[in-house]
Design a protein around this motif. Structure first.
Motif, mmCIF file in Angstrom:
data_model
loop_
_atom_site.group_PDB
_atom_site.id
_atom_site.type_symbol
_atom_site.label_atom_id
_atom_site.label_comp_id
_atom_site.label_asym_id
_atom_site.label_seq_id
_atom_site.Cartn_x
_atom_site.Cartn_y
_atom_site.Cartn_z
ATOM 1 N N TYR A 1 2.495 -3.716 9.720
ATOM 2 C CA TYR A 1 3.790 -3.425 9.085
ATOM 3 C C TYR A 1 4.942 -3.890 9.954
ATOM 4 N N GLN B 1 7.760 -6.678 9.255
ATOM 5 C CA GLN B 1 9.188 -6.326 9.236
ATOM 6 C C GLN B 1 10.001 -7.189 10.198
ATOM 7 N N TYR C 1 -1.301 -4.652 5.449
ATOM 8 C CA TYR C 1 -1.362 -3.574 6.434
ATOM 9 C C TYR C 1 -1.739 -2.267 5.737
ATOM 10 N N GLN D 1 -0.768 1.634 5.342
ATOM 11 C CA GLN D 1 0.318 2.598 5.596
ATOM 12 C C GLN D 1 0.022 3.887 4.820
ATOM 13 N N ARG E 1 -2.970 3.969 2.856
ATOM 14 C CA ARG E 1 -3.058 3.114 1.661
ATOM 15 C C ARG E 1 -2.920 1.644 2.056
ATOM 16 N N PRO E 2 -3.731 0.779 1.456
ATOM 17 C CA PRO E 2 -3.589 -0.658 1.768
ATOM 18 C C PRO E 2 -2.338 -1.220 1.082
ATOM 19 N N ASN E 3 -1.585 -2.014 1.844
ATOM 20 C CA ASN E 3 -0.352 -2.596 1.296
ATOM 21 C C ASN E 3 -0.364 -4.110 1.467
ATOM 22 N N ILE F 1 1.888 -7.726 0.716
ATOM 23 C CA ILE F 1 3.199 -8.303 0.366
ATOM 24 C C ILE F 1 3.135 -9.822 0.565
ATOM 25 N N GLU G 1 7.484 -10.286 -3.000
ATOM 26 C CA GLU G 1 8.737 -9.584 -2.680
ATOM 27 C C GLU G 1 9.798 -10.620 -2.357
ATOM 28 N N ARG H 1 8.043 -1.104 -8.901
ATOM 29 C CA ARG H 1 7.458 -0.900 -7.580
ATOM 30 C C ARG H 1 8.163 0.266 -6.899
ATOM 31 N N ARG I 1 9.594 2.113 -3.602
ATOM 32 C CA ARG I 1 10.179 1.733 -2.317
ATOM 33 C C ARG I 1 10.727 2.970 -1.605
ATOM 34 N N SER J 1 11.732 -0.658 1.801
ATOM 35 C CA SER J 1 10.488 -1.451 1.812
ATOM 36 C C SER J 1 9.468 -0.809 0.878
ATOM 37 N N LYS J 2 8.572 -1.706 0.438
ATOM 38 C CA LYS J 2 7.636 -1.295 -0.609
ATOM 39 C C LYS J 2 6.476 -0.481 -0.029
ATOM 40 N N LEU J 3 5.990 0.466 -0.842
ATOM 41 C CA LEU J 3 4.723 1.154 -0.496
ATOM 42 C C LEU J 3 3.833 1.103 -1.733
ATOM 43 N N ASP J 4 2.633 0.538 -1.564
ATOM 44 C CA ASP J 4 1.694 0.486 -2.697
ATOM 45 C C ASP J 4 1.079 1.873 -2.883
#
Lengths: 141, 625
Positions: free
Chosen positions: A92, A96, A107, A109, A112-114, A116, A138, B104, B106, B121-124
């Motif tokens: 992450y 960033q 990554y 977080q 949870r898998p994220n 982008i 994004e 989405r 965020r 920022s995004k969080l799935d």
């Protein structure tokens, strides 16, 4: 002793499943970024990930950055761009801090898998992602 | 054993049920506790969520939350610091997201201590659950699975002017659940181990029972024919309601000939196939038992149904056997079966008596030409006489070598020298008592045991002749010579002991019906060709028939004891004996007087020029010569 065996088996199965999820995600990412390439050359700054990438069909791990199609960064926080090579962030903070350089990031977080993909970087290298991955794009400036 | 096994099974099953009940109770207890914990968590979460939203609202007021936070990093930092105060190892992540125009989620705020997300920022996330909050505008609680150490997630909407501007999420970790499981798991494990131990024990008991039943079955099964054996019969008899069955005795005709001609393998093949044919024609409740070599016993179930026709079943079996081609090494062998059938078993004292009658009827079937079923009504004569010992005891005595002979001397009345002995058969019972023929001969007459007894007698006598070099006479019925199996035994023994045959005399009982004089005559000639002498026993009593001397080549006449014993007091007896002596002299036959029991009788017989005699006065029967 029995407890130890049960615990070991449990952890192994969890790790095994986590590794499998990660492997599946990386396979999807790399195939999406290089749809026409039969062999994708991958360089990673984390030697422990070598086995993971090599276990994916069509992926070859290389030791030299120059010949790699994509650089997978797990530990490098500040990326210096020297060529047109594609860079992918695997953390992450890496993502960033290097939004303008990396093509995307994957990554974990909050458990949870994220995933982008950065729109302008994709456009720059002329990649059109398949429909199922479009939702992860994004528009980050 | 069966009751004990049943007890074990019931005991272990009860124990299993009890342990299972305890295990399930603990599971239920755990579920209830977890449910209560969940309620406590949800109450606390709701309380925290209300406070956090209230705190945010206090700071932001009615402004748009996104706009307010976007332009004010200090506010974000301040609010996140306040949220962090609630974060613990159990309330692991507390954060607020908003849904953008693309659907989405965020970050607006993140009070988490680790894995902190940046503003916007995004969080799935689990979009389905989060979207529910936007639809219902109500708190949504859902359970996580497969997400790192997370258990319950509570989502509470941040609503301003009826518009959802964000959703506050509180992730509760599994730590409390893990701690609780740590306490309960050893108890559950203990029950599980006990449960497994009992299952193991149960399996062993089951295995033992199976082995026991298998062994028990093997013991009662004849390995060649896979029919029951005599052990089964012995055990079954005690439990069998004989009134429910008809009983048949079967014997393969000329089986010995097949064994002798083609070998025992052929014999075994025939027995196997015969058993298969019989079984094919029997019903589930019928029993087939291998009684002896080629002898089988069938118990035909009829229950209370009087319409069951056992003879029809046996006819079917007989026909099947007759028509079956027994193929041995490419050769087709044919065989038939003789059957003795006994119905209405209630007429008999026990099943052993019924078996004896079936055996006799089987014998009659053989005697009548084989390949037939004899089931005629029982006659009084066929029933065992009261003073007769059990037929099984006679058979056992033969099998256990407890058949002996006593030898009574036959003396030259002039010289008083012993010229030969008469062999008199006896058996010794299990207690060592001597049993005389009048206690068992009637009982075994007409059965295969009689045949075995004759064979034994011949063996003993010929052996005595061989070792003692003396002449010995034996008693046979005329009908014995008609009987193929007995005649064969006699013929075989004489063939094997040709040089001793001349020392043997066969005393035939003259009152026996001579059914086939031509055959008898032929067979007596054959026997005499070995040098054997033929005597006519008990002449002068019963139905004496002088024509017998025209038909059969008789060498010796033995005057019946009933005439001799009264010769000193009865002129009639004296006269008859005198006439018989003259007849014998005219026919050039030797003559022997029986029952010489005193000196007076001895003297009177000498007066009549009787040459030979026997009786207690001259010598008692003795075991040794």
């Amino acid at each position: 002793m029995k407890k130890f065996i049960v615990l070991t088996l449990f952890i192994s199965s969890l790790l095994g499943s986590a590794v499998e999820i990660e492997k599946g995600i990386y396979k999807t990412i790399l195939k999406a970024l290089f749809p026409t390439k039969k062999v994708i050359k991958v360089w990673s700054d984390d030697p422990s990930k070598k086995d993971l990438f090599e276990s994916i069909p069509g992926i070859k791990v290389v030791n030299e950055k120059k010949i790699a199609d994509i650089l997978m960064l797990f530990n490098t926080l500040n990326v210096q761009r020297n060529s047109n090579q594609m860079i992918f962030a695997n953390g992450y903070l890496i993502l960033q801090r290097n939004k303008g350089v990396v093509v995307g990031g994957f990554y974990w977080q909050k458990g949870r898998p994220n995933l982008i993909f950065i729109k302008n970087r994709l456009e720059k290298v002329g990649i059109v992602l398949p429909t199922n991955l479009q939702k992860y794009i994004e528009d980050i400036k | 054993m069966r009751i004990l096994s049943l007890f074990y099974i019931i005991f272990i099953a009860t124990l299993l049920a009890f342990i299972a009940f305890l295990y399930i109770s603990i599971e239920e207890f755990e579920k209830k506790i977890i449910k209560n914990i969940q309620n406590v968590i949800l109450t606390n979460t709701s309380y925290f969520a209300d406070n956090i939203i209230s705190t945010i609202k206090k700071e932001v007021g009615n402004k748009n939350l996104y706009e307010a936070l976007k332009n004010n990093p200090q506010l974000r930092s301040k609010l996140e610091s306040k949220i962090q105060m609630v974060v613990t190892t159990s309330f692991r992540y507390i954060y607020m997201l908003y849904r953008d125009k693309n659907g989405r989620y965020r970050y607006l705020l993140d009070g988490s201590l680790s894995d902190k997300g940046f503003f916007d920022s995004k969080l799935d996330v689990n979009v389905k659950e989060w979207d529910k909050v936007y639809v219902t505008k109500k708190t949504n609680v859902f359970f996580q699975s497969g997400i790192d150490n997370l258990w319950i997630t509570t989502l509470k909407p941040y609503i301003v002017n009826d518009e959802i501007q964000g959703v506050l999420a509180i992730d509760f970790s599994t730590q409390l659940l893990d701690n609780f499981s740590k306490i309960l798991n050893p108890i559950k494990e203990m029950f599980l181990y006990i449960f497994l131990a009992i299952i193991f024990l149960f399996s062993i008991v089951l295995y033992q029972i199976v082995i026991h039943l298998k062994t028990k079955k093997e013991i009662i099964i004849d390995p060649l024919t896979r029919t029951y054996n005599r052990i089964f019969l012995r055990d079954k008899i005690e439990k069998l309601d004989v009134y429910d069955y008809d009983l048949a005795m079967l014997d393969l005709d000329h089986f010995k000939k097949i064994n002798d001609t083609f070998g025992h393998k052929a014999g075994d093949l025939i027995l196997e196939n015969f058993a298969m044919l019989v079984k094919r024609n029997l019903r589930d409740k019928d029993f087939i038992i291998r009684f002896g070599g080629e002898e089988f016993l069938i118990l035909l179930y009829k229950g209370k149904n009087k319409n069951i026709n056992s003879k029809k079943i046996l006819e079917r079996i007989k026909k099947a056997v007759e028509e079956y081609d027994f193929i041995y090494e490419g050769k087709t062998l044919k065989i038939t079966v003789s059957i003795g059938l006994v119905k209405d078993l209630y007429k008999y004292a026990n099943i052993k008596e019924a078996i004896k009658i079936a055996d006799k009827r089987l014998y009659d079937a053989k005697y009548s030409g084989r390949n037939i079923i004899i089931d005629y009504d029982i006659s009084y004569d066929a029933l065992p006489k009261n003073n007769q010992i059990d037929i099984e005891k006679v058979k056992l005595a033969i099998d256990n070598n407890r058949v002996i002979c006593h030898f009574q001397p036959i003396v030259n009345l002039d010289t008083k020298k012993v010229i030969k002995y008469e062999a008199l058969v006896r058996i010794i019972d299990e207690n060592g008592n001597l049993i005389y023929p009048n206690s068992f001969l009637d009982s075994i007459e007409g059965t295969n045991i009689y045949r075995d007894m004759t064979k034994k007698l011949l063996e003993i006598v010929l052996n005595k002749i061989r070792t003692k070099n003396v002449s010995i006479s034996i008693n046979l019925n005329l009908s014995d010579l008609i009987d193929n199996s007995i005649y064969k035994i006699l013929y075989d023994e004489l063939s094997q002991n040709k040089i001793y045959a001349k020392f043997l005399t066969i005393e035939l009982l003259e009152y026996e019906k001579a059914l086939n004089k031509q055959l008898l005559s032929k067979r007596i000639d054959e026997i005499k060709s070995f040098g054997v002498k033929i005597a006519l026993d008990d002449f002068g009593s019963g139905y004496s028939n002088f024509s017998i001397f025209e038909v059969f080549p008789i060498d010796i006449i033995k005057i019946d004891g009933s005439l001799i014993k009264n010769i000193d007091v009865s002129n009639t007896s004296y006269g008859i004996v005198e006439a018989i002596v003259k007849l014998a002299i005219n026919l050039k036959m030797d003559i022997i007087g029986e029952f010489i029991h005193n000196e007076v009788v001895f003297s009177r017989l000498k007066e009549l020029k009787l040459k030979y005699g026997q009786g207690y006065y001259l010598g008692k029967p003795l075991e040794t010569i």
